[in-house]
Every structure is written in C-alpha cells, then in structure tokens.
Design a protein around this motif. Sequence first.
Motif, PDB file in Angstrom:
ATOM      1  N   VAL A 552       0.554  -1.252  -0.230  1.00  0.00           N
ATOM      2  CA  VAL A 552      -0.099  -0.221  -0.292  1.00  0.00           C
ATOM      3  C   VAL A 552       0.742   1.246  -0.261  1.00  0.00           C
ATOM      4  CG1 VAL A 552      -1.371  -1.049   0.959  1.00  0.00           C
ATOM      5  CG2 VAL A 552      -0.441   0.196   2.453  1.00  0.00           C
ATOM      6  N   MET A 553       2.256   0.752   0.064  1.00  0.00           N
ATOM      7  CA  MET A 553       2.815   2.674  -0.575  1.00  0.00           C
ATOM      8  C   MET A 553       3.443   2.102  -1.840  1.00  0.00           C
ATOM      9  SD  MET A 553       5.115   1.418   3.619  1.00  0.00           S
ATOM     10  CE  MET A 553       6.212   2.516   3.139  1.00  0.00           C
ATOM     11  N   ALA A 554       3.571   3.556  -2.745  1.00  0.00           N
ATOM     12  CA  ALA A 554       4.301   3.503  -3.882  1.00  0.00           C
ATOM     13  C   ALA A 554       4.960   3.536  -3.924  1.00  0.00           C
ATOM     14  CB  ALA A 554       4.210   5.503  -3.872  1.00  0.00           C
ATOM     15  N   PHE A 555       6.428   3.111  -3.087  1.00  0.00           N
ATOM     16  CA  PHE A 555       7.850   3.054  -3.438  1.00  0.00           C
ATOM     17  C   PHE A 555       8.371   2.540  -2.111  1.00  0.00           C
ATOM     18  CE2 PHE A 555       7.036   6.368  -7.053  1.00  0.00           C
ATOM     19  CZ  PHE A 555       6.527   5.620  -8.244  1.00  0.00           C
ATOM     20  N   PRO A 556       8.422   1.088  -1.426  1.00  0.00           N
ATOM     21  CA  PRO A 556       8.448   1.202  -0.894  1.00  0.00           C
ATOM     22  C   PRO A 556      10.049   0.237  -0.034  1.00  0.00           C
ATOM     23  CG  PRO A 556       7.708  -0.976  -1.718  1.00  0.00           C
ATOM     24  CD  PRO A 556       7.397   0.640  -1.788  1.00  0.00           C
ATOM     25  N   LYS A 557      10.452  -0.031   0.664  1.00  0.00           N
ATOM     26  CA  LYS A 557      12.174  -0.606   0.832  1.00  0.00           C
ATOM     27  C   LYS A 557      11.433  -2.262   0.766  1.00  0.00           C
ATOM     28  CE  LYS A 557      14.061   3.065   0.959  1.00  0.00           C
ATOM     29  NZ  LYS A 557      13.465   4.320   0.751  1.00  0.00           N
ATOM     30  N   THR A 558      12.935  -3.105   1.065  1.00  0.00           N
ATOM     31  CA  THR A 558      12.997  -4.263   1.081  1.00  0.00           C
ATOM     32  C   THR A 558      12.984  -4.810   2.634  1.00  0.00           C
ATOM     33  OG1 THR A 558      15.262  -5.246   0.545  1.00  0.00           O
ATOM     34  CG2 THR A 558      13.948  -4.477  -1.236  1.00  0.00           C
ATOM     35  N   SER A 559      12.806  -5.850   2.611  1.00  0.00           N
ATOM     36  CA  SER A 559      12.917  -6.186   4.183  1.00  0.00           C
ATOM     37  C   SER A 559      13.743  -6.120   4.452  1.00  0.00           C
ATOM     38  CB  SER A 559      12.627  -7.776   4.008  1.00  0.00           C
ATOM     39  OG  SER A 559      13.238  -8.824   3.118  1.00  0.00           O
ATOM     40  N   THR A 560      15.349  -5.650   3.861  1.00  0.00           N
ATOM     41  CA  THR A 560      16.476  -5.797   4.042  1.00  0.00           C
ATOM     42  C   THR A 560      16.638  -4.204   4.498  1.00  0.00           C
ATOM     43  OG1 THR A 560      17.545  -6.097   1.766  1.00  0.00           O
ATOM     44  CG2 THR A 560      17.399  -8.011   3.758  1.00  0.00           C
ATOM     45  N   ALA A 561      15.471  -3.202   3.663  1.00  0.00           N
ATOM     46  CA  ALA A 561      15.567  -2.107   4.337  1.00  0.00           C
ATOM     47  C   ALA A 561      16.440  -1.346   3.058  1.00  0.00           C
ATOM     48  CB  ALA A 561      16.473  -1.000   5.824  1.00  0.00           C
ATOM     49  N   ALA A 562      16.832  -1.901   1.894  1.00  0.00           N
ATOM     50  CA  ALA A 562      17.180  -1.504   0.508  1.00  0.00           C
ATOM     51  C   ALA A 562      15.921  -1.127  -0.359  1.00  0.00           C
ATOM     52  CB  ALA A 562      17.902  -2.735   0.058  1.00  0.00           C
ATOM     53  N   CYS A 563      16.071  -0.386  -1.403  1.00  0.00           N
ATOM     54  CA  CYS A 563      15.737   0.070  -2.590  1.00  0.00           C
ATOM     55  C   CYS A 563      16.062  -0.016  -4.180  1.00  0.00           C
ATOM     56  CB  CYS A 563      15.435   1.651  -2.456  1.00  0.00           C
ATOM     57  SG  CYS A 563      14.333   2.193  -3.819  1.00  0.00           S
ATOM     58  N   PRO A 564      15.356  -1.183  -4.601  1.00  0.00           N
ATOM     59  CA  PRO A 564      16.170  -2.482  -5.917  1.00  0.00           C
ATOM     60  C   PRO A 564      15.725  -1.286  -6.849  1.00  0.00           C
ATOM     61  CG  PRO A 564      14.805  -3.464  -4.647  1.00  0.00           C
ATOM     62  CD  PRO A 564      14.591  -2.178  -3.739  1.00  0.00           C
ATOM     63  N   LEU A 565      15.200  -0.615  -6.897  1.00  0.00           N
ATOM     64  CA  LEU A 565      14.561   0.716  -8.204  1.00  0.00           C
ATOM     65  C   LEU A 565      15.935   1.462  -8.400  1.00  0.00           C
ATOM     66  CD1 LEU A 565      12.712   1.748 -10.034  1.00  0.00           C
ATOM     67  CD2 LEU A 565      11.490   3.200  -8.122  1.00  0.00           C
ATOM     68  N   THR A 566      16.247   2.107  -7.441  1.00  0.00           N
ATOM     69  CA  THR A 566      17.226   2.891  -7.296  1.00  0.00           C
ATOM     70  C   THR A 566      18.877   2.558  -7.171  1.00  0.00           C
ATOM     71  OG1 THR A 566      17.087   4.085  -4.968  1.00  0.00           O
ATOM     72  CG2 THR A 566      16.263   4.935  -6.940  1.00  0.00           C
ATOM     73  N   ASN A 567      18.587   2.055  -6.155  1.00  0.00           N
ATOM     74  CA  ASN A 567      20.071   1.399  -5.810  1.00  0.00           C
ATOM     75  C   ASN A 567      20.254   1.392  -4.642  1.00  0.00           C
ATOM     76  OD1 ASN A 567      20.391  -1.222  -7.427  1.00  0.00           O
ATOM     77  ND2 ASN A 567      20.899  -0.340  -8.942  1.00  0.00           N
ATOM     78  N   ALA A 568      19.955   2.081  -3.642  1.00  0.00           N
ATOM     79  CA  ALA A 568      19.727   2.569  -2.930  1.00  0.00           C
ATOM     80  C   ALA A 568      20.167   1.711  -1.154  1.00  0.00           C
ATOM     81  CB  ALA A 568      18.664   4.117  -1.873  1.00  0.00           C
ATOM     82  N   PRO A 569      20.611   1.662   0.033  1.00  0.00           N
ATOM     83  CA  PRO A 569      21.721   2.779  -0.178  1.00  0.00           C
ATOM     84  C   PRO A 569      23.317   2.908  -1.278  1.00  0.00           C
ATOM     85  CG  PRO A 569      21.675   1.705   1.987  1.00  0.00           C
ATOM     86  CD  PRO A 569      20.614   0.925   0.592  1.00  0.00           C
ATOM     87  N   GLY A 570      23.963   4.269  -1.324  1.00  0.00           N
ATOM     88  CA  GLY A 570      24.385   3.803  -1.908  1.00  0.00           C
ATOM     89  C   GLY A 570      25.889   4.311  -1.259  1.00  0.00           C
ATOM     90  N   GLU A 571      27.322   4.397  -1.748  1.00  0.00           N
ATOM     91  CA  GLU A 571      27.842   4.636  -1.146  1.00  0.00           C
ATOM     92  C   GLU A 571      28.121   6.259  -1.464  1.00  0.00           C
ATOM     93  OE1 GLU A 571      32.051   2.535  -3.209  1.00  0.00           O
ATOM     94  OE2 GLU A 571      31.483   0.845  -2.361  1.00  0.00           O
ATOM     95  N   ALA A 572      28.929   6.954  -1.360  1.00  0.00           N
ATOM     96  CA  ALA A 572      28.695   8.627  -1.106  1.00  0.00           C
ATOM     97  C   ALA A 572      29.927   8.997  -1.916  1.00  0.00           C
ATOM     98  CB  ALA A 572      29.001   9.630   0.527  1.00  0.00           C
ATOM     99  N   ASP A 573      30.127  10.028  -2.489  1.00  0.00           N
ATOM    100  CA  ASP A 573      31.376  10.440  -3.041  1.00  0.00           C
ATOM    101  C   ASP A 573      31.931  10.978  -2.016  1.00  0.00           C
ATOM    102  OD1 ASP A 573      33.096  12.596  -4.512  1.00  0.00           O
ATOM    103  OD2 ASP A 573      31.891  12.855  -5.647  1.00  0.00           O
ATOM    104  N   PRO A 574      33.504  11.022  -2.627  1.00  0.00           N
ATOM    105  CA  PRO A 574      34.676  10.988  -1.095  1.00  0.00           C
ATOM    106  C   PRO A 574      34.758  12.136  -1.128  1.00  0.00           C
ATOM    107  CG  PRO A 574      35.619   8.921  -2.692  1.00  0.00           C
ATOM    108  CD  PRO A 574      34.005   9.549  -3.199  1.00  0.00           C
TER     109      PRO A 574
END
Length: 593
Positions: A552-574
Amino acid sequence: MRSQYCGDVNASHVGQEVTLVGWVNRSRDLGGVVFLDLRDREGIVQVVYDPDLPEVFDKASSLRSEFCVQVAGLVRARPDSQINKDMRTGEIEILGKGLTILNSAPALPINMDKNQHNTEEQRLKYRYLDLRRPEMAERIIFRSKVTSAVRRFLDGNGFLDIETPILTKATPEGARDYLVPSRTYKGQFFALPQSPQLFKQLLMMSGFDRYYQIVKCFRDEDLRADRQPEFTQIDIETSFMSSDQVMAQTEAMTRGLFKELLNVDLGEFPKMTFAEAMRRFGSDKPDLRNPLELVDIADLVNDVEFAVFKGPANDADGRVAVLRIPGGAKLSRKQLDEYAKYVTIYDAKGLAWMKVNDLDKGMEGIQSPVLKFLTEAVVKGILNRTGAQTGDIILFGADKANVVAEAMGALRLKAGEDFDLLEGDWRPLWVVDFPMFERTSDGGLHAMHHPFTAPSDMTPEALEANPTAAISDAYDMVLNGCELGGGSVRIHNADMQAAVFRVLGIEEEEANEKFGFLLEALRYGTPPHAGLAFGLDRIVMLMTGASSIRDVMAFPKTSTAACPLTNAPGEADPAQLLELGIGVLETSKTETE
C-alpha cells in the motif's frame, strides 16, 4: 489528450465520441477484428478495431502489452450476450476510429497478470510497472481517499495542519535513529524523526490546541510485514482534552472512515485493560474475532510432581496457562510436533497437550503424555475450568509469564486460523491502562510507550518510590489484532517529567543535554495535553486486505531496508565525505553478510 478516464465510460455515453489514453492491457486479433483492452488508473475498457479503416487497423494489429496509446472512437452498447458484469465498463465498448502510439514497450521484465508470481525484488526493481497493475493502482488510489477523508474530518473539527522539522535531534523512541551529518558542524549530526512527539507537544505549549499532520517518520529497526524504515503517521495532538475525549474523537474519525470508504459500521469500541488483554489473550493487541482464550491453572498444578508445571506455578514471575481448542483432538502427532516447534520461536521450551477423547469415561477418556503426573482431581479441575468437551484438545504453556503470554498468544492466533474459528469481519477495541514501565533484560526499566507519557493519578514522589506500580494514562486502538494507533496523556509538569527521566536512569546532566528545551518549556504555563498517532500504512493495509504495508506504499523498501529501483543505499562521493568530515571504515565481506 483525453475526454475521460477509461474506467469512467459507461452506458450513458453510448453514441458519443470519446478520446482515451492509457496502456494496452491486452490485445488480441480474432478473425480479422482486433480487440484491445485499454487501461488507466480508473479501470479498463474494451476497444474494437475492424478492417474498415485499414491504416488504423494495421496499427492496432501491431500493439503489444504496455504500449502507451491514445484512442479515439464511438461508444456503443455491447450485445446482451457479450455484457461483462465483472467490469465497470462491461456494458459498452469503443468502436475505434483513431489510434496514436504515444510510446512503445519491449518485452516486459515482470509478469503483469493479476495472478503474477514475481519476486519482491522484481516488483520493487520495476515498481513503475508493478504499480500499473489494477490491484496495486486501486490500493494507492484508496490510500489517497483515506488521507482525504482524514483531512476532511480533522479540518472540520478544528484541527490545524502544521508541519514539524525533519532534521531534528535524536530522542529515545525505542528504535535506532537515522543520522544525517552536518557539513557546517563537522562531527555533529541531525536525526530523522522517529515521530514528531516533542514538536507537537511544543505546539500545545504554543497555544495551537488542535494539531494534526500526515507525516513521514523514520526508524532504523528490524523489519517485518508491517514495518518499514520510513512510514507515515496520522499524527494528532490536543490541549485541554482528557484521554476519554481523545479516544471519542479519534474513534469517531475511524468509524467515519470505514463507513465512508467501505460501508462498514464498526460500532462502539469496547475498552479492555492491558492486564485483562494479556491474561485472556496473551497480547496487548488481541484479535477479538478469535474466540479462543488463555485460562490460568497455576493454582491447580502447584502441587503436582511434574516440575515443568510446578516450578512456574510457584514462581512469582511464572505462569501456567492452557488453551482449549474445540475439535482439536483430531490433531495428529505430527501436527502437535509442529505446534511445539512453533512456540519455540517465542522462547517456549515445549508444548504439553491433553486430548479429551471421551469426557464421559473420566481418566480413561483422556490422552496425554503428562497424564501420569496429574491426579484425577487436577485433570477434572482443568476440564471444568476450560469447559472442555469430547473431541477437544488442551494445550499447556508453563514458563515465565512473559514467555507464556507471547508463545500461547501466538499459538492462539495460529490455531484460530488453522481451525477456521474467526468470527465476524471487524472487531475493534481500545486497550488502556498500560504499565508505565517494564523491565529490560539487564533489570533496568524502560518506558512502555515513551518517556513523555503521564501516569494516572500519581505524584512524582510516589512514582519514584514505586515505578513498577505506575499505570500510564495511555490507550491503543486495536482492530483485528493489529494496532492502528497509540497515544496517551502527556506529562505537562516539569517535576513529573524530571522524575520519569530519573526512573529511566537519565540523570539531570543528561536530561538537560537532551531535553533541556522541553524541561524549560514545561515551566511556562504548559496546558494539559494528549494525543494519538495512527499508522496510515497499517490502516490502508487492513482496509484493502493487503498482506503487507509494502503493498500500500508507492515506493517501499525491501525487508532489508534497500531500494532495488534506485539501488539505495549507495556509496557516497569521497569528496562529499571529506567536506562532511566523515571517514568510512572498510567492512569485510563477512561483516556485511
């Protein structure tokens, strides 16, 4: 580009020219006639193309699933034999006269059928396609209707919609915070709010006596079907209202919501104390559709030779309780072993049982692996107290009280479903009179709701003298075993708030560092205030019959708190990390797993 939505075309439009846009749900060529099911967010309509317009017909013949198209045509009634009563638009069809392909689509990466078997990873990676499926679209539209109805009710009852900060300070809400580093204050962090709790209390102190907000909250915690790292609350706070008045107001809102959107009359909500709920159902959010109840029998088995029963029966922190399942004697040994394995999930050490094969035969009609440890008087007492009949089974829980409640409460729910015992569709209630504090594993205390909850009829001195006896002025709304929302009367006195902090082991220096602004504000004419926060995602999940709030959420996270759509979370720019003054420790593969 359109004259109306696909799902809105009906018999009243027969004879009219319409222009529709949407996606090809299905296309089929049947004997020189192309039938096209065109879909948008409001529904599906059938479009028919015949060879009379060769150029348009050839274009229609080339369509595949999920092409985005514009259709122009004439609405006509279907013959009686072709009416589809399962479709909103089943009485009519569109005779296609024009067709524009707005965008094509290659072979799809997920199955779009109603009975799709896509994995959660696939559905979330291609969420923009998953949301086109009518089942998903209907839920998202329904969610919008829920929030609109809530806003209308609260606006109509004098509540003000006021936003509170997203970048804030960490507060003890029972879960880990998501931290946001500050560039201008290197080495320091904001926290994303687990709830707007302190800010809405400050709004009460500011004189805005009726506040609400439909707000995002964030909690870094282990996830389940009804949990997400970011979720939405219907947040409500009031001044000069008692707990009974808050419950009455929010109950009226909930009843109105179900009546307006589902045509369901929830009726009046009964009240049940926390102690009664735990005693009868082993849960502070009991599903009242399930008629099974726990029955205490410690007084009946406190002298038996069976240590598994006798120990907890004579332990002040122990409990011996049973669950009678009508018709349960038919359970096989394999099924009973599965039940025994199930309760170990909740730290129970095992599951004793007693089958009532023939009540009239006395002890000879009873079958149980622990029968040899029980006298006839004890067995008779258990049968009488539970109301057992021939064909029933009695399941035993004996351990620390919290283990028995959790394990037997969960088993009650499982047995209710396994034996198809649920009665009625909707059973709401209020659970009230929660303990202020509960023991942690190390013997300390933590707030059962949160540390800003007021005790019922208690002075600061009495609270500190006997904190485990304190009952909070708190209330949870429960529906079908799901907590829709919880709230409480808040502490509006600085001395009481300081006393609660001390009970929780938060000394004056730490309290001033974390909550100095609150303690100071409480000294400036703070009014009595109370509130409640609903889980919007849970409400919509229940009302739509979804199995998870992710549906019932448009863009939820997976059960491991990840977003396969945007590949978040990701590494930050150094370079950005350097600007923030943050160093990242390398994590080994084993630690990551």
